[in-house]
Every structure is written in structure tokens, then in C-alpha cells.
Design a protein around this motif. Structure first.
Motif, PDB file in Angstrom:
ATOM      1  N   ASP A 246     -13.959  42.522   8.265  1.00  0.00           N
ATOM      2  CA  ASP A 246     -13.151  43.334   9.201  1.00  0.00           C
ATOM      3  C   ASP A 246     -12.887  42.562  10.493  1.00  0.00           C
ATOM      4  N   LEU A 247     -13.929  41.881  10.983  1.00  0.00           N
ATOM      5  CA  LEU A 247     -13.803  41.099  12.210  1.00  0.00           C
ATOM      6  C   LEU A 247     -12.706  40.035  12.060  1.00  0.00           C
ATOM      7  N   VAL A 248     -12.714  39.339  10.927  1.00  0.00           N
ATOM      8  CA  VAL A 248     -11.741  38.262  10.697  1.00  0.00           C
ATOM      9  C   VAL A 248     -10.321  38.842  10.594  1.00  0.00           C
ATOM     10  N   GLU A 249     -10.155  39.991   9.945  1.00  0.00           N
ATOM     11  CA  GLU A 249      -8.840  40.650   9.902  1.00  0.00           C
ATOM     12  C   GLU A 249      -8.347  40.946  11.315  1.00  0.00           C
ATOM     13  N   ASP A 250      -9.251  41.461  12.147  1.00  0.00           N
ATOM     14  CA  ASP A 250      -8.885  41.756  13.544  1.00  0.00           C
ATOM     15  C   ASP A 250      -8.542  40.471  14.303  1.00  0.00           C
ATOM     16  N   MET A 251      -9.229  39.388  13.974  1.00  0.00           N
ATOM     17  CA  MET A 251      -8.958  38.114  14.657  1.00  0.00           C
ATOM     18  C   MET A 251      -7.566  37.589  14.311  1.00  0.00           C
ATOM     19  N   TYR A 252      -7.184  37.671  13.022  1.00  0.00           N
ATOM     20  CA  TYR A 252      -5.821  37.262  12.640  1.00  0.00           C
ATOM     21  C   TYR A 252      -4.785  38.090  13.393  1.00  0.00           C
ATOM     22  N   LEU A 253      -4.988  39.411  13.407  1.00  0.00           N
ATOM     23  CA  LEU A 253      -4.029  40.307  14.054  1.00  0.00           C
ATOM     24  C   LEU A 253      -3.943  40.020  15.556  1.00  0.00           C
ATOM     25  N   THR A 254      -5.086  39.795  16.171  1.00  0.00           N
ATOM     26  CA  THR A 254      -5.125  39.519  17.612  1.00  0.00           C
ATOM     27  C   THR A 254      -4.441  38.189  17.922  1.00  0.00           C
ATOM     28  N   MET A 255      -4.710  37.163  17.098  1.00  0.00           N
ATOM     29  CA  MET A 255      -4.068  35.858  17.277  1.00  0.00           C
ATOM     30  C   MET A 255      -2.551  35.984  17.147  1.00  0.00           C
ATOM     31  N   ASP A 256      -2.095  36.711  16.128  1.00  0.00           N
ATOM     32  CA  ASP A 256      -0.651  36.846  15.899  1.00  0.00           C
ATOM     33  C   ASP A 256       0.022  37.639  17.013  1.00  0.00           C
ATOM     34  N   THR A 257      -0.678  38.627  17.534  1.00  0.00           N
ATOM     35  CA  THR A 257      -0.103  39.505  18.557  1.00  0.00           C
ATOM     36  C   THR A 257      -0.039  38.809  19.908  1.00  0.00           C
TER      37      THR A 257
END
Ligand code: ZN
Length: 187
Positions: A30-41
């Protein structure tokens, strides 16, 4: 999945070494999914876990050039570098930025080549041989896991300018963050 706040320079989590990941479980996934989303945003080309306040050895990256497309996570990474040839960095082509020092850019010399060995999200070990800007991204993100920001590595002149900018923004003290998607601090 949610966009996480990004910690700004001055908070201890950015200036201390991160812990190894012992098990890739649902929390890590879950943390890594949030990291991808945060990086992209944000948007950014890389993001390390301490930048969202989590002191674990994880970073994500996203880069595309003529040699290919590179988007992955690096868990418990190791990084081998080519020899650094000392010279002045080129402000046109070697200016680096960081989501934890948002909106600022300073020229920094980096090794031309880097070899990453890390675990992916399935726990499989992989090796990535990188050159150019991808090698720079890997060095930048790997540094985050050791508690080093790129501004810590700047030569005297750039170091001075960076200190000044950090002070002028009111950063350099604990507890400050920004919210990608709500705040627009990165071009
Ligand atoms: Zn950074």
C-alpha cells in the motif's frame, strides 16, 4: 490509495538513515502504491519513503529516454557508482531538484554510471545499469535513504545559494510539508 504529504528539508526524517524492509507485506505494498501516486502528482521523477515521513529503505522512480522506460520500486537497494571525474557541473544540463526542497534547482556533479541492485514489489532481486539522467535519479533517491539531500552535496558556491534559498522560504526546521495536488511547488 492516496497522495501523501511531502516533508520539506529540516525534518529529522530526511536527515537520518532509513531502516531495511524486513517483509514485503500489505503495509509495504500500500505504501509503494501511495508513493507512485504521490510522485506522479507532485510531479517528480523519483520519491523516497523518508520524503513522506516513512524511514524505510524504499524509493520509486519514473524515467523515459531513448534507451527505454524505467518505472519501478527499489526496496533495500545497493548502488555502485562509476568514478566521479571532478569538474564544475554544467548549470544547463546538470541542475538537480528535489521534492523536499521544492521549486529550487542547483547544479551538482554526479557519477555518469550507476548500477542498482534492489528488490521489486514481488520481493525479486533485480539489477539496473543506468547512465545519464537515470543514473542521477538513482543516486539522488539512494542518498535519501542514507539521510543525505542533494543540497548537502553541493559545491561551495551552490551550497551557499541553496542555504540562502532554504532560509528565504522559511524551511530548514522540523514539521514542514507540502501537499501535491493542492500545492503547486514543482514546475
Ligand atoms: Zn529528493
Amino acid at each position: 490509495m492516496r497522495v501523501r504529504d511531502i516533508v520539506i528539508t529540516g525534518d529529522p526524517v530526511l536527515h537520518s538513515a532509513s531502516e531495511e524492509v524486513t517483509e514485503i507485506d500489505d503495509y509495504i505494498r500500500d505504501l509503494v502504491e501511495d508513493m507512485y501516486l504521490t510522485m506522479d502528482t507532485a510531479p517528480g521523477v523519483g520519491l523516497a519513503a523518508p520524503q513522506i515521513g516513512i524511514p524505510l529503505q524504499i524509493f520509486v522512480y519514473d524515467w523515459e529516454d531513448e534507451s527505454g522506460t524505467y518505472r519501478n520500486v527499489a526496496i533495500n537497494p545497493k548502488l555502485e557508482l562509476s568514478e566521479l571525474k571532478i569538474r564544475d557541473p554544467d548549470p544547463e544540463t546538470e541542475s538537480e531538484g528535489c521534492l523536499s526542497v521544492p521549486g529550487e534547482r542547483f547544479a551538482l556533479l554526479r557519477a555518469d554510471h550507476a548500477t542498482l541492485t534492489a528488490l521489486d514489489i514481488s520481493g525479486a532481486s533485480y539489477v539496473l545499469k543506468a547512465s545519464g539522467w537515470l543514473a542521477r535519479i538513482l543516486q539522488h533517491e539512494f542518498d535519501h535513504l542514507q539521510g543525505t539531500l542533494y543540497v548537502d552535496r553541493l559545491a561551495d558556491k551552490e551550497q551557499k545559494a541553496a542555504r540562502k534559498a532554504i532560509k528565504a522560504n522559511g524551511w530548514g526546521i522540523p514539521g514542514q510539508f507540502w501537499s501535491p495536488g493542492d500545492d503547486f511547488l514543482e514546475p
